[in-house]
Design a protein around this motif. Structure first.
Motif, short mmCIF file in Angstrom:
data_model
loop_
_atom_site.label_atom_id
_atom_site.label_comp_id
_atom_site.label_asym_id
_atom_site.label_seq_id
_atom_site.Cartn_x
_atom_site.Cartn_y
_atom_site.Cartn_z
N LEU A 45 -6.77 -8.87 13.17
CA LEU A 45 -7.81 -9.58 12.48
C LEU A 45 -7.13 -10.79 11.88
CD1 LEU A 45 -10.12 -6.91 11.06
CD2 LEU A 45 -10.86 -8.64 12.60
N ASP A 47 -12.41 3.16 -1.50
CA ASP A 47 -13.37 3.87 -1.03
C ASP A 47 -13.00 5.03 0.09
OD1 ASP A 47 -12.83 2.22 1.06
OD2 ASP A 47 -14.76 1.39 1.46
N GLU A 48 -11.80 5.16 0.24
CA GLU A 48 -11.23 6.29 1.09
C GLU A 48 -10.32 6.89 0.21
OE1 GLU A 48 -10.00 4.95 4.66
OE2 GLU A 48 -12.06 3.72 5.36
N GLY A 59 -7.13 7.62 0.88
CA GLY A 59 -5.71 7.22 1.10
C GLY A 59 -5.82 6.04 0.04
N ASP A 60 -7.07 5.53 -0.44
CA ASP A 60 -6.77 4.34 -1.53
C ASP A 60 -6.52 4.94 -2.86
OD1 ASP A 60 -7.76 2.81 0.59
OD2 ASP A 60 -9.82 3.01 0.12
N ARG A 70 -17.22 7.83 1.61
CA ARG A 70 -16.36 8.20 2.21
C ARG A 70 -15.34 9.10 1.40
NH1 ARG A 70 -16.51 2.53 3.94
NH2 ARG A 70 -17.13 2.51 6.08
N LEU A 81 -7.54 -7.89 -4.65
CA LEU A 81 -8.82 -8.29 -4.01
C LEU A 81 -9.08 -7.59 -2.74
CD1 LEU A 81 -9.44 -11.95 -5.34
CD2 LEU A 81 -10.06 -9.82 -6.31
N GLY A 82 -8.09 -7.27 -2.03
CA GLY A 82 -7.87 -6.77 -0.64
C GLY A 82 -8.12 -5.37 -0.32
N THR A 83 -7.98 -4.76 -1.66
CA THR A 83 -7.86 -3.07 -1.62
C THR A 83 -9.36 -2.58 -2.37
OG1 THR A 83 -5.52 -3.24 -1.64
CG2 THR A 83 -6.59 -1.15 -2.21
N ASP A 84 -10.08 -2.36 -1.29
CA ASP A 84 -11.42 -1.60 -2.11
C ASP A 84 -10.93 -0.30 -2.16
OD1 ASP A 84 -11.45 -1.34 0.62
OD2 ASP A 84 -13.56 -1.86 0.75
N GLY A 101 -19.12 -4.06 9.20
CA GLY A 101 -17.75 -3.93 9.62
C GLY A 101 -16.53 -5.20 9.17
N GLY A 135 -10.23 -8.21 3.03
CA GLY A 135 -9.67 -6.78 2.79
C GLY A 135 -9.36 -6.17 4.06
N ARG A 136 -8.48 -4.80 3.72
CA ARG A 136 -8.09 -4.01 4.78
C ARG A 136 -9.26 -3.77 5.64
NH1 ARG A 136 -3.17 -1.43 4.39
NH2 ARG A 136 -4.04 -0.97 6.55
N GLY A 137 -9.20 -3.58 7.09
CA GLY A 137 -10.28 -3.20 7.93
C GLY A 137 -11.22 -4.21 8.11
N VAL A 155 -4.32 6.74 -4.28
CA VAL A 155 -2.79 6.62 -4.64
C VAL A 155 -2.44 5.18 -5.03
CG1 VAL A 155 -1.97 6.20 -2.40
CG2 VAL A 155 -0.31 7.25 -4.18
N ASP A 156 -3.42 4.24 -4.38
CA ASP A 156 -2.94 2.89 -4.97
C ASP A 156 -3.40 2.37 -6.20
OD1 ASP A 156 -1.53 1.89 -2.47
OD2 ASP A 156 -3.54 2.16 -1.58
N LEU A 182 -1.95 -9.62 -0.07
CA LEU A 182 -2.28 -8.59 0.77
C LEU A 182 -1.39 -8.89 2.17
CD1 LEU A 182 -4.43 -6.68 1.60
CD2 LEU A 182 -5.51 -8.41 2.98
N ARG A 215 1.07 -1.22 0.21
CA ARG A 215 0.17 -0.03 -0.03
C ARG A 215 0.88 1.24 -0.04
NH1 ARG A 215 -5.42 -0.38 1.47
NH2 ARG A 215 -5.36 1.66 0.94
N GLY A 216 0.63 2.36 -0.59
CA GLY A 216 1.14 3.44 -0.74
C GLY A 216 2.48 3.52 -1.53
N VAL A 245 -5.39 -3.07 12.97
CA VAL A 245 -6.55 -3.62 12.94
C VAL A 245 -6.38 -4.90 12.21
CG1 VAL A 245 -7.75 -2.44 11.16
CG2 VAL A 245 -9.13 -3.65 12.89
N ASP A 246 -5.67 -4.51 10.95
CA ASP A 246 -5.46 -5.61 10.09
C ASP A 246 -4.47 -6.69 10.84
OD1 ASP A 246 -6.89 -4.68 7.76
OD2 ASP A 246 -5.13 -3.04 8.00
N GLU A 283 -15.97 -2.09 16.25
CA GLU A 283 -16.37 -1.56 14.94
C GLU A 283 -16.96 -0.05 15.29
OE1 GLU A 283 -18.56 -4.11 12.57
OE2 GLU A 283 -17.33 -5.48 13.41
N GLY A 298 -19.21 1.36 10.52
CA GLY A 298 -19.14 0.41 9.47
C GLY A 298 -17.84 -0.44 9.14
N ARG A 299 -16.78 -0.37 9.85
CA ARG A 299 -15.20 -0.52 9.69
C ARG A 299 -14.90 -1.00 11.06
NH1 ARG A 299 -12.16 1.11 4.89
NH2 ARG A 299 -13.99 0.20 3.44
N ALA A 300 -13.98 -1.95 10.88
CA ALA A 300 -13.24 -2.36 12.31
C ALA A 300 -12.05 -1.60 12.27
CB ALA A 300 -12.63 -3.79 11.90
#
Lengths: 200, 200
Positions: free
Chosen positions: A171, B161-162, B164-165, B15, B156-159, B131, B110-112, B167-168, A154, A111-112, A167-168, A190, A193-195
């Protein structure tokens, strides 16, 4: 495969400074390093810690306090993997996929834009660890005609170095680092809607 | 494999509201959906859009405005995959790994803590999208004796929707969504040793 694990024991994981004290960050970094070394061995790799200063570790330690790219390049010889010390989610399966991927250069993007794990099988390939090193490494490979293979993982793509990563680990983790984190009082909660990770 | 792609066209990607206007979010969501549908087909899947209201898409559309878990459960019949519409980094290779993984339930975490992609081959398995649905889905599988296989994929693990995503997507994407993002003026910039997305 010979596998370098770069590690900076002095003031590690600075992006976690808001949630962990300096002493805690060092303990957590040590736990993640121990997990990575064990996972490298479970995948059939031979880990070598590449540290900026002497450090106790369950593997040979090479000390080199130059910048990361220079130190890694000096330590590479023949087919060599480079796996970051904060990949606490890495599994033997994920590292086996890294080792088995063909290509003069094999990259597991993070990531990043980071290069979280790498295999180098080409003499002319130049390392360039910095912010968006994934892109730089692809460009450097293209420049010397080295083939590049990407490993889509991942578990290799997620380094644990920011509060949002904890959190990852809670989990998906399984090892000393997640045990340390739970002992330190971190739990999954939670929120919206996210952990998220929360400290008790 | 029949592959449900849940999609909520009304006020999507909330988000991202700080960086994209409501109209832009809808355009961006449409572009990601188009990418996902194309990738599903390239991996040999048969996509079906499961939408909360009628929508134009290059695939059959089932409209069901009930909550996500209820709607998905109603639409599952036999071996079925569920792939989120904001997986703009997904590749045919990653989806083939999802389809080919054995297990009564196959999960790409996925993340989170989310369940970004899923295959269900067990009648008694109960869906629970919220969540930390990854953990809930593992627990639900265990409760009915269904075997679970995890697919380890950053793509698949990177949605997306924020903020910070983004840049990916800029660094790893290849399709309509990343084209839309570039046309909207987003670029990769280096900041504090990391790549970030910045709007021109």
């Amino acid at each position: 495969m010979r596998t370098l694990v770069p590690f900076g024991p002095s003031n590690p994981l600075t992006r976690l400074a808001a949630v962990l004290s300096p002493a805690e960050r060092r303990q957590f970094a040590d736990a993640m390093l121990a997990d990575v070394l064990r996972t490298v061995r479970a995948a059939g790799g031979d880990p070598v810690v590449l540290a900026t200063e002497p450090v106790d570790a369950d593997a040979p330690v090479v000390v080199d306090d130059r910048d990361l790219s220079t130190a890694v390049e000096a330590a590479i010889g023949g087919e060599t993997a480079v796996v970051m010390a904060d990949l606490a989610l890495a599994t033997p399966d994920a590292l086996e996929r890294l080792y088995e991927a063909r290509g003069d250069v094999v990259v597991a993007p993070g990531r990043g834009g980071g290069t979280n794990a790498l295999v180098v099988r080409h003499d002319g390939f130049e390392l360039d660890y910095h912010g968006a090193s994934y892109r730089a490494h692809r460009e450097n490979a293209a420049r010397v005609g080295a083939t590049v293979e990407e490993v889509d993982s991942l578990r290799l793509g997620t380094d644990i170095d920011e509060p949002g990563d904890l959190v990852d680990l809670l989990l998906l983790g399984d090892g000393r680092a997640v045990d340390w984190l739970r002992d330190a009082g971190f739990r999954v909660r939670e929120a919206d809607g996210r952990a998220v990770a929360e400290r008790e």
